[in-house]
Design an enzyme around this catalytic site. Sequence first.
Site, PDB file in Angstrom:
ATOM      1  N   TRP A   1       0.844  -1.203   0.000  1.00 58.66           N
ATOM      2  CA  TRP A   1       0.000   0.000   0.000  1.00 58.66           C
ATOM      3  C   TRP A   1       0.878   1.251   0.000  1.00 58.66           C
ATOM      4  O   TRP A   1       0.673   2.180  -0.792  1.00 58.66           O
ATOM      5  CB  TRP A   1      -0.925  -0.030   1.216  1.00 58.66           C
ATOM      6  CG  TRP A   1      -1.918   1.106   1.311  1.00 58.66           C
ATOM      7  CD1 TRP A   1      -2.198   2.052   0.364  1.00 58.66           C
ATOM      8  CD2 TRP A   1      -2.779   1.388   2.415  1.00 58.66           C
ATOM      9  NE1 TRP A   1      -3.180   2.913   0.814  1.00 58.66           N
ATOM     10  CE2 TRP A   1      -3.547   2.533   2.066  1.00 58.66           C
ATOM     11  CE3 TRP A   1      -2.980   0.793   3.667  1.00 58.66           C
ATOM     12  CZ2 TRP A   1      -4.500   3.090   2.935  1.00 58.66           C
ATOM     13  CZ3 TRP A   1      -3.927   1.349   4.523  1.00 58.66           C
ATOM     14  CH2 TRP A   1      -4.679   2.480   4.167  1.00 58.66           C
TER      15      TRP A   1
ATOM     16  N   ASP B   1       1.610  -8.261  -1.259  1.00 54.01           N
ATOM     17  CA  ASP B   1       0.192  -7.924  -1.280  1.00 54.01           C
ATOM     18  C   ASP B   1       0.000  -6.498  -1.789  1.00 54.01           C
ATOM     19  O   ASP B   1       0.638  -5.569  -1.303  1.00 54.01           O
ATOM     20  CB  ASP B   1      -0.405  -8.048   0.128  1.00 54.01           C
ATOM     21  CG  ASP B   1      -1.851  -7.606   0.166  1.00 54.01           C
ATOM     22  OD1 ASP B   1      -2.726  -8.393  -0.245  1.00 54.01           O
ATOM     23  OD2 ASP B   1      -2.111  -6.449   0.572  1.00 54.01           O
TER      24      ASP B   1
ATOM     25  N   TYR C   1      -4.018   1.116  -5.222  1.00 49.30           N
ATOM     26  CA  TYR C   1      -2.827   1.691  -4.602  1.00 49.30           C
ATOM     27  C   TYR C   1      -2.049   2.476  -5.642  1.00 49.30           C
ATOM     28  O   TYR C   1      -1.382   1.915  -6.508  1.00 49.30           O
ATOM     29  CB  TYR C   1      -1.940   0.600  -3.999  1.00 49.30           C
ATOM     30  CG  TYR C   1      -2.549  -0.165  -2.847  1.00 49.30           C
ATOM     31  CD1 TYR C   1      -3.703   0.257  -2.207  1.00 49.30           C
ATOM     32  CD2 TYR C   1      -1.947  -1.341  -2.386  1.00 49.30           C
ATOM     33  CE1 TYR C   1      -4.249  -0.462  -1.155  1.00 49.30           C
ATOM     34  CE2 TYR C   1      -2.481  -2.060  -1.332  1.00 49.30           C
ATOM     35  CZ  TYR C   1      -3.639  -1.621  -0.722  1.00 49.30           C
ATOM     36  OH  TYR C   1      -4.170  -2.341   0.323  1.00 49.30           O
TER      37      TYR C   1
ATOM     38  N   HIS D   1     -11.950  -6.375  -2.030  1.00 45.44           N
ATOM     39  CA  HIS D   1     -11.281  -5.334  -1.256  1.00 45.44           C
ATOM     40  C   HIS D   1     -12.247  -4.641  -0.286  1.00 45.44           C
ATOM     41  O   HIS D   1     -12.816  -3.592  -0.580  1.00 45.44           O
ATOM     42  CB  HIS D   1     -10.660  -4.307  -2.205  1.00 45.44           C
ATOM     43  CG  HIS D   1      -9.622  -3.454  -1.575  1.00 45.44           C
ATOM     44  ND1 HIS D   1      -8.832  -2.575  -2.295  1.00 45.44           N
ATOM     45  CD2 HIS D   1      -9.204  -3.335  -0.286  1.00 45.44           C
ATOM     46  CE1 HIS D   1      -7.994  -1.957  -1.479  1.00 45.44           C
ATOM     47  NE2 HIS D   1      -8.225  -2.390  -0.259  1.00 45.44           N
TER      48      HIS D   1
ATOM     49  N   SER E   1     -10.572  -9.368   1.736  1.00 44.14           N
ATOM     50  CA  SER E   1     -10.009  -8.463   2.735  1.00 44.14           C
ATOM     51  C   SER E   1     -11.190  -7.847   3.456  1.00 44.14           C
ATOM     52  O   SER E   1     -12.139  -7.382   2.806  1.00 44.14           O
ATOM     53  CB  SER E   1      -9.155  -7.381   2.061  1.00 44.14           C
ATOM     54  OG  SER E   1      -8.560  -6.532   3.020  1.00 44.14           O
TER      55      SER E   1
END
Length: 327
Positions: A21, A51, A56, A121, A152
């Site tokens: 991220w 990941d 991002y 997500h 997630s």
Amino acid sequence: MQYRELGRTGWKVSALSFGAWAIGGTWGPVDEAESTAALHRALEMGVNFFDTADVYGDGISERLLGRLRKETRETIYIATKAGRRLTPHITEGYNRENLTAFVERSLKNLQMDALDLLQLHCPPMPVYYLPEVFGVLDDLVQAGKIRHYGVSVEKVEEALKAIEYPQVQSVQIIFNMFRHRPAELFFEQAQKRRVGILARVPLASGLLTGKMRADSAFAAEDHRAFNRAGEAFDRGETFSGVDYAVGLRAVEALREACPAGMSLTQFALRWILMFEAVTCAIPGAKRPAQAEENFSAADLPPLPEPAMAAVRAVYDRWIRPEVHHRW
């Protein structure tokens, strides 16, 4: 480096893996050369799982990882996420057309023929009650576009619902010294179903590094400046939902319990690895020095019981009233 089995994939992934991220954005300024160096240092230290997500840096993070994959002969696994490109981010957007388009875009960014692991997500809660959404993911597996899929999540309740779907291989959930609730019930249920657990936000947005102060300043584009009350996305993503001042006081108490020979960052990461249900923790790193400190924590000895007890005491005193009932 330690390696643990991820769900039922047959993969052995590094117990400390790379969360990408920060190299994508919303964590302050990013230097591409430094980010690339951090990724390569992680590889050198035995990291084989990375990941990311399509949002991002609007694909920057995915593209950096796609390049990394081309530059190494090592076997690496890349997990990405889909769903947060939706505007507005609503349940109805999790349909076949959108999910397929998101997958195709990620395949292009990562320069892959099939995604290793696709994760929904942090979708809205109703998505977890729609078998047809998971049916789309099953079809994408059958079509050879993705190898495996997971989710997630924001809340433990979402994680428990998600693992009822038989092909969910992994759940990514916030778990750290400031977020204990997943260990109460979810870990046991995930182990029974052989579902991998990715512990995200392992350092509570940097609070658990012990490097922040009351007067620490954050760039305008850093979520730690603009999302403390959940203005942009779920509040729990920033400092694990803990009030900043309260978090600083808790960190000072943790500093006193930190075993000799390790930094507070390493203490926080090694603490997560004490839970055998966790497949990996995914700290971020924008610079090689951060990668060095983070990933060396996997080589440290198990924490003694007094240290574990001290973490529980700090959580109960400072953090539990803030977050336990929320997530």
